[in-house]
Scaffold this motif. Sequence first.
Motif, mmCIF file in Angstrom:
data_model
loop_
_atom_site.group_PDB
_atom_site.id
_atom_site.type_symbol
_atom_site.label_atom_id
_atom_site.label_comp_id
_atom_site.label_asym_id
_atom_site.label_seq_id
_atom_site.Cartn_x
_atom_site.Cartn_y
_atom_site.Cartn_z
ATOM 1 N N GLY A 1 10.405 38.852 41.587
ATOM 2 C CA GLY A 1 11.199 38.662 40.376
ATOM 3 C C GLY A 1 11.192 37.223 39.893
ATOM 4 N N GLY A 2 11.262 36.278 40.829
ATOM 5 C CA GLY A 2 11.222 34.871 40.451
ATOM 6 C C GLY A 2 9.919 34.520 39.756
ATOM 7 N N ASP B 1 6.681 33.487 30.818
ATOM 8 C CA ASP B 1 6.881 32.880 29.492
ATOM 9 C C ASP B 1 6.616 31.374 29.494
ATOM 10 N N TYR C 1 7.958 36.650 38.100
ATOM 11 C CA TYR C 1 7.858 37.348 36.819
ATOM 12 C C TYR C 1 8.455 36.506 35.695
ATOM 13 N N ARG C 2 9.521 35.785 36.034
ATOM 14 C CA ARG C 2 10.182 34.946 35.019
ATOM 15 C C ARG C 2 9.400 33.663 34.716
ATOM 16 N N CYS C 3 8.332 33.415 35.465
ATOM 17 C CA CYS C 3 7.482 32.256 35.172
ATOM 18 C C CYS C 3 6.456 32.554 34.076
ATOM 19 N N SER D 1 10.029 27.962 40.020
ATOM 20 C CA SER D 1 10.437 29.361 40.039
ATOM 21 C C SER D 1 11.879 29.464 40.504
ATOM 22 N N ALA D 2 12.593 30.464 40.007
ATOM 23 C CA ALA D 2 13.999 30.630 40.367
ATOM 24 C C ALA D 2 14.149 31.000 41.839
ATOM 25 N N ALA E 1 3.378 39.819 35.670
ATOM 26 C CA ALA E 1 3.874 39.272 34.400
ATOM 27 C C ALA E 1 2.734 39.055 33.418
#
Length: 327
Positions: free
Chosen positions: A211-212, A218, A214-216, A205-206, A242
């Motif tokens: 938020g980090g 995809d 949520y980007r996981c 994760s970022a 997500a």
Amino acid sequence: MAEAAGVAPSTVSGTFSRPGRVSSATAQRILTIANDLGYRIDNVAPFRTEESLSALIGIVVADLSNPVFADYTRSAQHECLTQGLGLLVIDSEENMLIERDAIRLAHRHVDGLILASSRLSDTGIRKLAETKPLIALNRSIRGIRSAVADASDGLRQAVDYLALCGHRTITYLSGPESSWQEGMRWRALSAICSSTGLRLRRIPSASPTFGGAYRCGDPFLSSPTTAVIAYNDMLAIGFIAALHASGISVPAQVSVVGIDDIQFSSLVTPALTTIWLPRRQVAAKAVEELSARLHHLHEGNLRPVILPSRFIRRASTGSAPQTIVHQ
């Protein structure tokens, strides 16, 4: 240090004890090298006498906006009041440079330090401990007293439960690479899954935030599994959001487990299955230990204080679906 600066040892000593006797250019060179090496002028002795104590200690947290570190801070403050101590709070913002500079500024004003999930190197922390009484939270460092909330027991209980529910592969959403706890959680989870016969994959994760996570979504959906364990509750909550945005049901299609048991974990929908960590107890223990060291009680004991975790089952986990979800 004298060799690095190209001067005699007496010149180094004079720079700190009698600066007026050393040229400004030489003094500046020595001070720069001293800063690079982590040397401090107030490191005459690692501990002050009780008569010279300021009754103020510092706690350094990685992210005060994270409920986990807010709990550490609040519990430490309560214990400080019990011990007759004041508390200075430093938020490093998950940034090693901010942490280092803030500690440097606070160093002369505090009697000791509690480092909560520090991003400094082991070497840097050991150098700091030579100049101040220090307790590390949730990080074991050779030669440094520490108090650790160990997630291993809770992780074992979580994996056993997921296996009982029919899950055969788990995805782990990782935390910050610089986090000691991240390494320990991944190592423990890998060993547990190996012994249990479950497959394990990892998605970085970022950041360990909503938020980090949520980007996981995809990368997970490109190769989904029926169960997910996240580095912390904030990642787990963001990841569930997500999945919902992609039309994926939790726990009918994917079971999700967090770590921390923050207050929000029981309030979200579905309520988050998680691993409870004794954060408040760990922070209170750190203050108690630091106070004892300031007053020269049991200074020689450097074994880490380990407090266990436990698994809390809520609505975000359930039986494995017959087929793995796809978009």
